[in-house]
Design an enzyme around this catalytic site. Structure first.
Site, short mmCIF file in Angstrom:
data_model
loop_
_atom_site.label_atom_id
_atom_site.label_comp_id
_atom_site.label_asym_id
_atom_site.label_seq_id
_atom_site.Cartn_x
_atom_site.Cartn_y
_atom_site.Cartn_z
N GLU A 116 0.46 -0.93 -0.02
CA GLU A 116 0.35 0.22 -0.21
C GLU A 116 0.59 1.53 0.33
O GLU A 116 2.03 0.95 0.36
CB GLU A 116 -1.20 0.01 1.08
CG GLU A 116 -2.05 -0.81 0.87
CD GLU A 116 -3.24 -1.23 1.76
OE1 GLU A 116 -3.78 -1.62 2.04
OE2 GLU A 116 -2.90 -0.42 3.29
N CYS A 129 3.44 8.41 1.72
CA CYS A 129 4.40 7.27 1.86
C CYS A 129 4.27 6.00 1.40
O CYS A 129 3.27 5.75 0.78
CB CYS A 129 3.57 7.43 3.49
SG CYS A 129 3.35 6.04 4.37
N CYS A 136 7.82 -7.55 6.78
CA CYS A 136 8.45 -7.11 7.32
C CYS A 136 9.55 -7.73 8.19
O CYS A 136 8.61 -9.12 9.12
CB CYS A 136 8.37 -6.13 8.97
SG CYS A 136 9.77 -5.12 9.37
N CYS A 140 8.07 -5.65 15.69
CA CYS A 140 7.78 -4.76 16.69
C CYS A 140 6.15 -4.56 17.33
O CYS A 140 4.79 -5.06 17.14
CB CYS A 140 7.28 -3.04 15.96
SG CYS A 140 9.18 -2.43 15.48
N CYS A 143 2.76 -1.99 16.01
CA CYS A 143 2.76 -2.81 14.59
C CYS A 143 2.14 -3.79 14.06
O CYS A 143 2.45 -4.85 14.26
CB CYS A 143 4.28 -2.45 13.85
SG CYS A 143 4.42 -2.25 12.20
N SER A 251 12.26 5.32 14.77
CA SER A 251 10.54 4.96 15.63
C SER A 251 11.79 4.53 17.06
O SER A 251 12.42 3.65 17.32
CB SER A 251 10.77 3.43 15.38
OG SER A 251 10.46 3.92 14.09
N PHE A 252 11.54 5.14 18.03
CA PHE A 252 12.26 5.38 19.53
C PHE A 252 10.79 4.65 20.40
O PHE A 252 11.88 3.68 20.77
CB PHE A 252 12.69 6.92 20.24
CG PHE A 252 14.29 6.95 20.37
CD1 PHE A 252 14.66 6.30 20.06
CD2 PHE A 252 13.84 7.58 22.13
CE1 PHE A 252 15.79 6.95 21.34
CE2 PHE A 252 14.74 7.39 22.94
CZ PHE A 252 15.67 7.04 22.57
N HIS A 253 10.38 5.76 20.67
CA HIS A 253 9.15 4.61 21.02
C HIS A 253 9.30 4.40 22.90
O HIS A 253 8.22 4.19 23.54
CB HIS A 253 7.99 3.74 20.30
CG HIS A 253 7.89 3.61 19.29
ND1 HIS A 253 7.83 5.11 18.76
CD2 HIS A 253 7.77 2.59 17.77
CE1 HIS A 253 7.23 5.50 17.03
NE2 HIS A 253 7.44 3.33 17.11
N CYS A 371 -0.02 5.17 9.44
CA CYS A 371 1.06 4.11 10.35
C CYS A 371 0.53 2.74 10.95
O CYS A 371 0.19 3.07 11.86
CB CYS A 371 1.80 5.01 11.10
SG CYS A 371 2.58 6.49 10.28
#
Ligand code: SAH
Ligand code: SF4
Length: 390
Positions: A116, A129, A136, A140, A143, A251-253, A371
Site C-alpha cells: 500500500e 508514504c 517486515c 514490533c 505494529c 522509531s524511538f517509542h 501508520c
C-alpha cells in the site's frame, strides 16, 4: 481529532498480472546501470551517456511509458529499445480517497504481492508514504505490519514506481514547455519511507530508488524532502547519511531498554545507548537539519511524565524534533491509544524543554491509511470478498 463519517469512494480495476522474467525494466535502473544496459543492447559507448540523458527525461521528467512517444530518438533505435526493454511500474489494483483528501493505493507487484501507498495532501505540501518491503522481518508489538512475515524486499523499480503511479494519479507530469520545479504542479512534494517494511534492511534498493527520486533531471525531489524511518538498524545509519543523505526519522517509542525491548525488539540487538551514539553523528554527516524521533503514545506503557523527562534527557545534544503518534489501533492489538489529555501533557513537557513536539494528526482514518495499519484492512476486505467473514 477529526471524526470522518462521509462515504468512501473506491474504484476497483482488474489488471492482468505481468510475470517477473522477460525483458529488462528501465525503471529503477541507476544512471550507470542504464548506461551498461544500453551498451549491452548495442548502443555505441560514445552515445550511451546521451541516450541515458534522453531516456531519463522521458521516464522521469515527462512520465512517458511508451517508447513510440520518445520523439527525439530515431525510429530504429526506438524499435530496438522496445524489443529489449520494458517500462513497467506497479499496477494499481484499488484506489481509495478519504473525505480529507488522503489517497490510498493498493498496488500489485511481480509475484502477485500487494503493498500500500498513501498520499497525504496538506496545505503547503503533499506527502507520499511509500513501502520498502512486503511485510517486515521485525516484530514490533504495536505494529500490524510486524504481525505479517516478510515476503520479500521491493526492487528499486517497485519503490520508485510507487512515486510514479502516485504522480500519474495526481496528474503531476508537466505539459510540454513546463518545468516540474517552480512552474509545474507540486502536489507530491515530500516522500516518507514509513509504509510497510524496514528500509534499512533493504538498503541498496532503497538507496538506488531514492537516488532516482532525487535526480535533478527527473522527479527532482531534494534530499531534504525525503525522510527515511528506521526502527534502529544501527550499522546502516552512518551509511544512510553518506550514501543517501536524506532526512532520518527513528522509531524511538520508549525511554528505557526494558520497555523498548518489548515494543521494538531490535533494541535487544542495538539498545538505546548504541542507537543514540549512531544518531549523534547523523546530522553532521548528512547535512540534515534535525532527526525526527517518532514516539507512539501507548496508554500506560510509555506515556508518563517521567518518560517525557527521560526522553528529553536522553536526546540532549542531538538536533531533534519529536513526533508524537497517537497509537493507531488495529483489530486484536495488545495496546490502547493514550488519552488526548495525556498526549498533550507529554507534548507540553517536551515543548518546554525546547523541542518541537507536533502530535501527528490522524489522516485518512476512514480508509485505514494510518501508520502501522497498512495492509490489514485490505486483507480483511479480501476475506470478506471471498465470503470468509471478518
Ligand atoms: N519500519 C520503519 C518504517 C515503517 S513504520 C520503522 O519502524 O521506523 C512508520 C512509523 O509508524 C514507525 O515509527 C512505526 O513505529 C509507526 N507505527 C507502526 N505501527 C503503528 C501504529 N499501530 N500506530 C502508530 N504508529 C505506528
Ligand atoms: Fe517493521 Fe517498522 Fe512495523 Fe517495526 S514498526 S514491525 S520495523 S514496519
Amino acid at each position: 481529532m477529526t471524526e470522518i463519517t462521509a462515504p468512501i469512494t473506491q474504484d476497483v480495476h482488474t489488471i492482468p498480472r505481468k510475470l517477473p522474467d522477460g525483458p529488462v525494466n528501465l525503471i529503477g535502473l541507476t544512471r550507470p546501470q542504464m548506461r551498461d544496459a544500453l551498451i549491452a543492447a548495442g548502443t555505441p559507448e560514445k552515445q550511451a551517456k546521451m541516450r541515458v540523458n534522453q531516456l531519463w527525461q522521458w521516464l522521469y521528467h515527462w512520465g512517458v511509458r511508451d517508447f513510440a512517444a520518445m520523439t527525439n530518438l530515431a525510429k530504429d533505435y526506438r524499435a530496438m529499445l522496445a524489443a529489449t526493454f520494458v517500462i513497467e511500474v506497479p499496477q494499481v489494483v484499488t484506489r481509495q480517497v478519504s473525505t480529507d483528501g488522503t489517497r490510498k493505493y493498493l498496488v500489485r507487484i511481480a509475484g502477485g504481492h500487494e503493498v500500500e501507498v498513501v498520499y497525504i495532501p496538506e496545505e503547503d505540501r503533499g506527502t507520499l508514504c511509500i513501502s520498502s518491503q512486503v511485510g517486515c522481518t521485525l516484530t514490533c508489538s504495536f505494529c500490524h505490519t510486524g504481525t505479517q512475515k516478510l515476503v520479500r524486499n521491493l526492487t528499486p523499480a517497485e519503490i520508485v514506481g510507487q512515486i510514479l503511479i502516485a504522480r500519474d494519479d495526481l496528474g503531476q507530469w508537466p505539459e510540454p514547455g513546463q518545468g516540474t520545479g517552480e512552474n509545474g504542479p507540486r502536489l507530491l512534494s515530500n516522500i516518507v519511507l514509513m509504509g510497510m517494511g524496514e528500509p534499512l534492511y533493504n538498503f541498496e534498493h532503497v538507496r538506488d530508488a531514492m537516488k532516482i527520486a532525487m535526480d535533478g533531471e527527473g522527479i527532482a525531489l531534494s534530499r531534504r524532502r525525503i525522510t527515511l524511518s528506521t526502527s534502529g538498524v544501527v550499522p546502516e545509519i552512518a551509511r544512510t547519511a553518506q550514501e543517501i543523505g536524506c532526512q532520518l526519522a527513528v522509531s524511538f517509542h520508549a525511554t528505557t531498554d526494558e520497555v523498548r525491548d518489548r515494543l521494538v525488539p531490535i533494541n535487544k540487538k542495538w539498545n538505546i545507548e548504541a542507537l543514540l551514539a549512531a544518531l549523534r553523528d547523523y546530522p553532521k554527516v548528512s547535512n540534515s537539519e534535525r532527526i525526527t524521533f517518532e514516539y507512539v503514545m501507548l496508554d500506560g506503557v510509555n506515556d508518563t511524565d517521567a518518560d517525557a523527562h527521560r526522553l528529553v534527557r536522553l536526546i540532549e545534544g542531538i538536533p531533534a524534533k519529536i513526533n508524537l503518534i497517537p497509537f493507531n489501533e488495529w483489530p486484536g492489538a495488545p495496546y490502547k491509544r493514550s488519552s488526548g489529555n495525556r498526549i498533550h501533557a507529554f507534548a507540553d513537557i517536551i515543548y518546554k524543554a525546547g523541542y518541537a513536539s507536533p502530535v501527528r494528526k490522524p489522516r485518512g482514518e476512514d480508509i485505514m491509511a494510518a501508520c502501522g495499519q497498512l495492509k490489514s484492512e485490505t486483507e480483511r476486505v479480501r476475506r470478506v470478498r471471498k465470503g470468509e467473514g471478518v
